[in-house]
Design an enzyme around this catalytic site. Structure first.
Site, PDB file in Angstrom:
ATOM      1  N   SER A  41       0.866  -1.227  -0.043  1.00 25.86           N
ATOM      2  CA  SER A  41      -0.150   0.162   0.056  1.00 25.86           C
ATOM      3  C   SER A  41       0.882   1.302  -0.155  1.00 25.86           C
ATOM      4  O   SER A  41       0.308   2.325  -0.479  1.00 25.86           O
ATOM      5  CB  SER A  41      -0.916   0.132   1.421  1.00 25.86           C
ATOM      6  OG  SER A  41      -0.135  -0.097   2.625  1.00 25.86           O
ATOM      7  N   ASP A 349      -4.259   7.232   8.160  1.00 22.47           N
ATOM      8  CA  ASP A 349      -5.317   6.379   8.588  1.00 22.47           C
ATOM      9  C   ASP A 349      -4.913   5.336   9.576  1.00 22.47           C
ATOM     10  O   ASP A 349      -5.634   4.301   9.689  1.00 22.47           O
ATOM     11  CB  ASP A 349      -5.961   5.719   7.340  1.00 22.47           C
ATOM     12  CG  ASP A 349      -5.004   4.961   6.520  1.00 22.47           C
ATOM     13  OD1 ASP A 349      -3.810   4.931   7.291  1.00 22.47           O
ATOM     14  OD2 ASP A 349      -5.284   4.368   5.575  1.00 22.47           O
ATOM     15  N   HIS A 352      -1.222   4.204   6.889  1.00 23.10           N
ATOM     16  CA  HIS A 352      -0.545   5.050   5.772  1.00 23.10           C
ATOM     17  C   HIS A 352      -0.135   6.481   6.048  1.00 23.10           C
ATOM     18  O   HIS A 352      -0.781   7.004   6.965  1.00 23.10           O
ATOM     19  CB  HIS A 352      -1.440   4.962   4.400  1.00 23.10           C
ATOM     20  CG  HIS A 352      -1.625   3.777   4.232  1.00 23.10           C
ATOM     21  ND1 HIS A 352      -3.032   3.116   4.588  1.00 23.10           N
ATOM     22  CD2 HIS A 352      -1.089   2.598   3.838  1.00 23.10           C
ATOM     23  CE1 HIS A 352      -3.333   1.649   4.253  1.00 23.10           C
ATOM     24  NE2 HIS A 352      -1.799   1.542   3.578  1.00 23.10           N
TER      25      HIS A 352
END
Ligand SMILES: *[C@@H]1O[C@H](CO)[C@@H](O)[C@H](O)[C@H]1NC(C)=O
Ligand SMILES: *[C@@H]1O[C@H](CO)[C@@H](O)[C@H](O)[C@H]1NC(C)=O
Ligand SMILES: *[C@@H]1O[C@H](CO)[C@@H](O)[C@H](O)[C@H]1NC(C)=O
Length: 386
Positions: A41, A349, A352
């Site tokens: 990610s 979040d 990240h």
């Protein structure tokens, strides 16, 4: 400090003996026509979203003004890398709608690991697109994109040229989820450390496979201080409660650093095994740790608290993630952004980084100060004489 010393030592040795050999015979900046990215990610620009549903709002709000397949309020380091070469942002290979791969493709998906895992997403596991699968996809893309180019002009404008595969920059940011995967199935730190060599073996195999497909320029990020991220501190700190001065969970950062030492060794070996490759190891860990541990000196606030999330010490609850809808007492609530200004926050979040943090990180790594060898991004095609 140590880095600065190492850097100046490097340059004084090289420049005093053979100045023109630092970057071989051609000191011009590299002209990368394409970027192929692999990872998790930290560099997913839409892969997991294409396969498992879009990252919900408020992801993307700062820069794209809508969800854009990224787990951030805006751009990722890979976006800044593409922009720095004047290239478009990378489309995800898995994104079959509206994608243009003429300047590369992104094989990264959120929650990816180097090693294939035995638990699927629905079992609380990780992405099925582990690094070996990302390579299968790249291999398929390489061959089928060339077949497609023979099918008409529009395909020639959507797919890279064959020669671009050897001239491209290959970027990597993966490993973090392999480390956390062990902890999430209750392994001890020594059990996690024990499989790190296997991770690097599998990683090296993929680099060799890409070299076999013509890849020559590799830009490899090490793994970040995962022990400074709310999702780790919230879930795992109970089992290993040691924290450092910055408030980060020590055991998890130590495992990340151990992984990085082994990664650096693996990269050194790859340079010997792949004589035509330029391979740059980038110490993203140090940049991220500096940002988090010295946040206020760098103009950021609350480095350990998520900007988008809900509740607790870190504004993070894994059952109420950023953008999710939860029903409380018959009422639906959207977990949205709770911080006022994401441009002064580091954590987006709980897992990240914000666009502001990603930009800060990019600005530190772009000039080669954190690279081994100390090669700037724009010189990453030049194999340093050794
Ligand atoms: C998955 O299971 C296989 C077979 O038991 C094992 O060899 C492999 O190491 C496992 N993978 C991981 C990441 O645990
Ligand atoms: C794909 O993007 C490139 C670079 O931005 C552009 O030149 C090309 O026309 C685009 N292809 C199509 C079919 O729009
Ligand atoms: C890990 O341990 C926790 C707490 O003892 C337990 O609830 C959970 O089921 C365990 N997870 C696995 C995958 O074994």
């Amino acid at each position: 400090m140590r880095l600065v010393v190492a850097l100046s030592a490097f340059f004084s040795v090289i420049t005093s003996s053979f100045p023109s050999l630092v970057f071989g015979f051609n000191p011009d900046p590299c002209q990368f026509p394409a970027i192929f990215n692999f990872g998790d990610s930290n560099s997913d620009t839409g892969g997991l979203s294409a396969a498992f549903g879009q990252a919900p709002p408020p992801n993307g709000e700062t820069y794209f003004h809508a969800p854009a397949g990224r787990y951030s309020d805006g751009r990722l380091v890979i976006d800044f890398i593409a922009e720095s070469f004047g290239l478009p942002h990378l489309n995800a290979f898995l994104d079959s709608v509206g994608s243009n791969f003429s300047h590369g493709a992104n094989f990264a998906t959120a929650a990816s690991t180097i090693r294939p895992q035995n638990r699927t997403l629905s079992q609380g596991g990780v992405s099925p697109f582990s690094l070996n699968v990302q390579f299968y996809q790249f291999n398929d893309f390489h061959h089928r994109s060339q077949a497609a180019r023979t099918q008409g002009v529009v395909w020639q404008k959507l797919m890279p040229k064959e020669e671009d595969f050897s001239r491209a920059l290959y970027t990597f940011d993966i490993g973090q989820n392999d480390l956390t995967a062990g902890y999430f199935i209750n392994m001890s730190t020594s059990q996690v450390r024990a499989y790190v060599p296997d991770l690097l073996d599998q990683f090296s195999t993929i680099i060799k496979d890409i070299y076999g497909e013509g890849g020559r320029s590799f830009w490899i990020h090490n793994t970040g201080p995962v022990g400074c991220l709310p999702y780790i501190m919230d879930q795992l700190l109970i089992t290993a409660p040691q924290v450092d001065k910055a408030g980060c969970a020590t055991p998890f950062n130590e495992v990340a650093q151990y992984f990085n030492i082994r990664l650096k060794e693996a990269v050194n070996q790859l340079r010997k095994d792949l004589p035509l490759a330029a391979i740059t190891y980038v110490d993203v860990y140090s940049v991220k740790y500096d940002l988090i541990s010295q946040a206020s000196n760098h103009g950021f606030e609350q480095p350990l608290v998520a900007c988008c999330g809900h509740g607790g010490k870190y504004n993070y609850n894994r059952h109420m993630g950023c953008g999710s809808k939860v029903t409380r007492n018959g009422k639906q609530i959207l977990v949205g952004r709770s911080c006022q200004d994401p441009s002064v926050r580091i954590n987006w979040d709980g897992v990240h980084y914000t666009e502001a943090a990603n930009k800060w990180i990019f600005d530190r790594i772009v000039d080669g100060s954190y690279s081994d060898p100390p090669v700037p991004l724009k010189m990453a095609c030049q194999r340093v004489a050794n």
